[in-house]
Design a protein around this motif. Sequence first.
Motif, PDB file in Angstrom:
ATOM      1  N   THR A  74     -11.809  18.518   1.995  1.00  0.00           N
ATOM      2  CA  THR A  74     -11.726  16.988   1.904  1.00  0.00           C
ATOM      3  C   THR A  74     -10.278  16.662   2.546  1.00  0.00           C
ATOM      4  OG1 THR A  74     -11.020  17.155  -0.277  1.00  0.00           O
ATOM      5  CG2 THR A  74     -13.333  16.326  -0.029  1.00  0.00           C
ATOM      6  N   ILE A  75     -10.439  15.420   3.297  1.00  0.00           N
ATOM      7  CA  ILE A  75      -9.122  15.058   3.994  1.00  0.00           C
ATOM      8  C   ILE A  75      -8.340  14.314   2.773  1.00  0.00           C
ATOM      9  CG2 ILE A  75     -10.076  12.671   4.218  1.00  0.00           C
ATOM     10  CD1 ILE A  75      -8.929  12.620   6.882  1.00  0.00           C
ATOM     11  N   ALA A  76      -6.788  14.514   3.079  1.00  0.00           N
ATOM     12  CA  ALA A  76      -5.931  14.291   2.146  1.00  0.00           C
ATOM     13  C   ALA A  76      -5.753  12.772   1.556  1.00  0.00           C
ATOM     14  CB  ALA A  76      -4.287  14.485   2.342  1.00  0.00           C
ATOM     15  N   ALA A  77      -6.053  11.927   2.642  1.00  0.00           N
ATOM     16  CA  ALA A  77      -6.197  10.369   2.130  1.00  0.00           C
ATOM     17  C   ALA A  77      -6.957   9.813   3.430  1.00  0.00           C
ATOM     18  CB  ALA A  77      -4.744   9.725   2.253  1.00  0.00           C
ATOM     19  N   TYR A  78      -7.618   8.856   3.042  1.00  0.00           N
ATOM     20  CA  TYR A  78      -8.563   8.233   3.709  1.00  0.00           C
ATOM     21  C   TYR A  78      -8.074   6.677   4.015  1.00  0.00           C
ATOM     22  CZ  TYR A  78     -13.150   7.613   6.245  1.00  0.00           C
ATOM     23  OH  TYR A  78     -14.068   7.292   7.151  1.00  0.00           O
ATOM     24  N   ASP A  79      -6.819   6.626   4.515  1.00  0.00           N
ATOM     25  CA  ASP A  79      -6.201   5.334   4.288  1.00  0.00           C
ATOM     26  C   ASP A  79      -5.948   4.693   5.736  1.00  0.00           C
ATOM     27  OD1 ASP A  79      -4.632   3.173   3.887  1.00  0.00           O
ATOM     28  OD2 ASP A  79      -2.840   4.289   2.995  1.00  0.00           O
ATOM     29  N   HIS A  80      -6.994   4.017   6.174  1.00  0.00           N
ATOM     30  CA  HIS A  80      -7.095   3.456   7.362  1.00  0.00           C
ATOM     31  C   HIS A  80      -6.053   2.288   7.484  1.00  0.00           C
ATOM     32  CE1 HIS A  80     -10.011   5.683   8.967  1.00  0.00           C
ATOM     33  NE2 HIS A  80     -11.078   5.346   8.341  1.00  0.00           N
ATOM     34  N   ALA A  81      -5.634   1.494   6.417  1.00  0.00           N
ATOM     35  CA  ALA A  81      -4.666   0.557   6.784  1.00  0.00           C
ATOM     36  C   ALA A  81      -3.475   1.031   6.955  1.00  0.00           C
ATOM     37  CB  ALA A  81      -4.560  -0.277   5.195  1.00  0.00           C
ATOM     38  N   SER A  82      -3.052   2.124   6.717  1.00  0.00           N
ATOM     39  CA  SER A  82      -1.731   2.731   6.849  1.00  0.00           C
ATOM     40  C   SER A  82      -1.228   3.158   8.459  1.00  0.00           C
ATOM     41  CB  SER A  82      -1.492   4.066   5.878  1.00  0.00           C
ATOM     42  OG  SER A  82      -0.243   4.665   6.271  1.00  0.00           O
TER      43      SER A  82
ATOM     44  N   ARG B 151      -0.031   6.507  -0.139  1.00  0.00           N
ATOM     45  CA  ARG B 151      -1.013   6.463   0.743  1.00  0.00           C
ATOM     46  C   ARG B 151      -2.133   5.555  -0.185  1.00  0.00           C
ATOM     47  NH1 ARG B 151       0.675   7.413   5.492  1.00  0.00           N
ATOM     48  NH2 ARG B 151       2.634   7.550   4.539  1.00  0.00           N
ATOM     49  N   LYS B 152      -3.333   4.875   0.399  1.00  0.00           N
ATOM     50  CA  LYS B 152      -4.210   4.640  -0.528  1.00  0.00           C
ATOM     51  C   LYS B 152      -5.192   5.435  -0.250  1.00  0.00           C
ATOM     52  CE  LYS B 152      -2.526   0.394  -2.003  1.00  0.00           C
ATOM     53  NZ  LYS B 152      -2.921  -0.864  -1.594  1.00  0.00           N
ATOM     54  N   PHE B 153      -6.497   5.314  -1.351  1.00  0.00           N
ATOM     55  CA  PHE B 153      -7.570   6.254  -0.975  1.00  0.00           C
ATOM     56  C   PHE B 153      -7.030   7.508  -0.949  1.00  0.00           C
ATOM     57  CE2 PHE B 153      -9.253   2.108  -0.132  1.00  0.00           C
ATOM     58  CZ  PHE B 153     -10.397   2.144  -0.874  1.00  0.00           C
ATOM     59  N   GLN B 154      -6.119   8.271  -1.591  1.00  0.00           N
ATOM     60  CA  GLN B 154      -5.630   9.260  -1.716  1.00  0.00           C
ATOM     61  C   GLN B 154      -6.921  10.173  -2.449  1.00  0.00           C
ATOM     62  OE1 GLN B 154      -2.800  10.398  -0.598  1.00  0.00           O
ATOM     63  NE2 GLN B 154      -3.006  12.491  -1.174  1.00  0.00           N
TER      64      GLN B 154
END
Length: 561
Positions: A118-126, A516-519
């Motif tokens: 799994t990827i560390a964070a799926y934070d597209h807003a960052s 990050r969000k969605f960590q």
Amino acid sequence: MDRPKKKVVLRAVNSMSSLSTSVKENGGKGMRAVNSLTSISELDDSDLLALLVDRPRVKLERKNSYEEKSFSELSLYDGLETPTFSISDSFDPHPMVSKAWEALFRSQVYFRGQPVGTIAAYDHASEEVLNYDQFFVRDFVPSALAFLMNGEPDIVKNFLLKTLQIQGHEKKIDRFKLGDGAMPASFKVLHNPIKKTDSIIADFGESAIGRVAPVDSGFWWIILLRAYTKSTGDHSLAERPECQKGMRLILSLCLSEGFDTFPTLLCADGCSMIDRRMGVYGYSIEIQALFFMALQSARSMLKEDAEGKEFMDKIQKRLHAMSFHMRSYFWLDFQQLNDIYRYKTEEYSHTAVNKFNVIPDSIPDWVFDFMPLQGGYFVGNVSPARMDFRWFSLGNCIAILSSLATPEQSMAIMDLIEARWDELVGEMPLKICYPALESHEWRIVTGCDPKNTRWSYHNGGSWPVLLWLLTAASIKTGRPQIARRAIDLAEARLLKDGWPEYYDGKSGRFIGKQARKFQTWSIAGYLVAKMMMEDPTHVGMISMEEEKHMKPVLNRSFSWC
Ligand code: GLC
């Protein structure tokens, strides 16, 4: 490239359908107070049930036979014939649970069509991706446990085998070659849409900030191999020659003889979850506790063949020496603090009480207020003339789960968490360490790190991922009410805030400055905590019992008795 359709079946949410349930009334008994110093083995069945049930008692019979295997690992339940569970969220899953599963599935990384992590964070807003688009070994652990608990072991098996292949890569930093056993901190899958190929680039520390190799990765790998074996009952993976070799390579890095006078493992700053300079160089509790747990795990999986035998002997001796060293010298409670406060210094010879020449004036003021009369913990670090009195959550929880802590010490750690709830849990579980370094000390110790300012990130920040460790430790010590309280806090904010990586502030009230969000591990940590509360036998995947011959040792302070 073609990827398999993600299983968006949220099995955890529906797990109740695979369980036949019958509800028993609690006879109006409710939760009765149990003296927190009572050790697990002293409790009878009704005490254990009372500890686990704070609402009407619920009895669940599970169908998965593999789960029965891990059940026997939990001394908490020794003597109970039928696993009896409680926790009524099972019947009414929190709406966050399905959102968390969706986010966890979305974070899966595929290699040639197979999920491998799994990827560390799926934070597209960052705007800043940095290395959060990578897949970290330590971050995958709660994801892996969530998948295992949900009956999806394939991704975990793929991960274990893929990281093993990566271990075989040549690892060099500038012109210096790293040991063969080193495991990557993280890796990334590169998809070539034209050639339709996938390849992997790994980081063993050569691109990490500070260029530090992740000592924890190899330990987590071994711990996860055991969790996989426990959960699935499939021993064939651990028995494969490549897995046996992988374990031996990791172990040979830490069991080799050198100039050490202590059985603990000497490490650089930033070689684990706290991967920046934070004054955790030397013998940090996080590494020692993980080392101990990895040794215990390896002992249960290594074959006693020609190559394995030698390692087994070394493991046995090291565990023995480490448990003595850690339980004696890293342990701090009121009595011990008072003893150190009265230490004489410059003592020479075998009769020295102050063996490491810790100067009492170096005890920080905060620790005198922080230390409750009842309770204790493993300090952050012990080396010559240096005791780092800071509290570190991960190391203390792993000490409980691995039985590095005696049952009495485990109870004392939970006592301390309860007594210092505002400091250690506050508004968001759980502080990575306590207290924060400030001003001059921050300048000297972190090298003026702008990300690790006081009460932020690694420097006293609050990390939701640690919730799963707190929950596992609470269940193991028979005090699930502690986990319940912490989960309630997380549920009040985590989803609404977009699953941040960490929170800032003395009580963890603010979303971290650069979080990050969605960590992914914040998401997975929450799911693992929920599933363990739903079915406490899951704790067996990550918990181990004390070997009889390692039983203590010292009995010098009253929080032990
Ligand atoms: C940060 C954390 C580290 C984690 C990584 C990916 O660097 O300090 O522990 O593995 O982010 O989430």
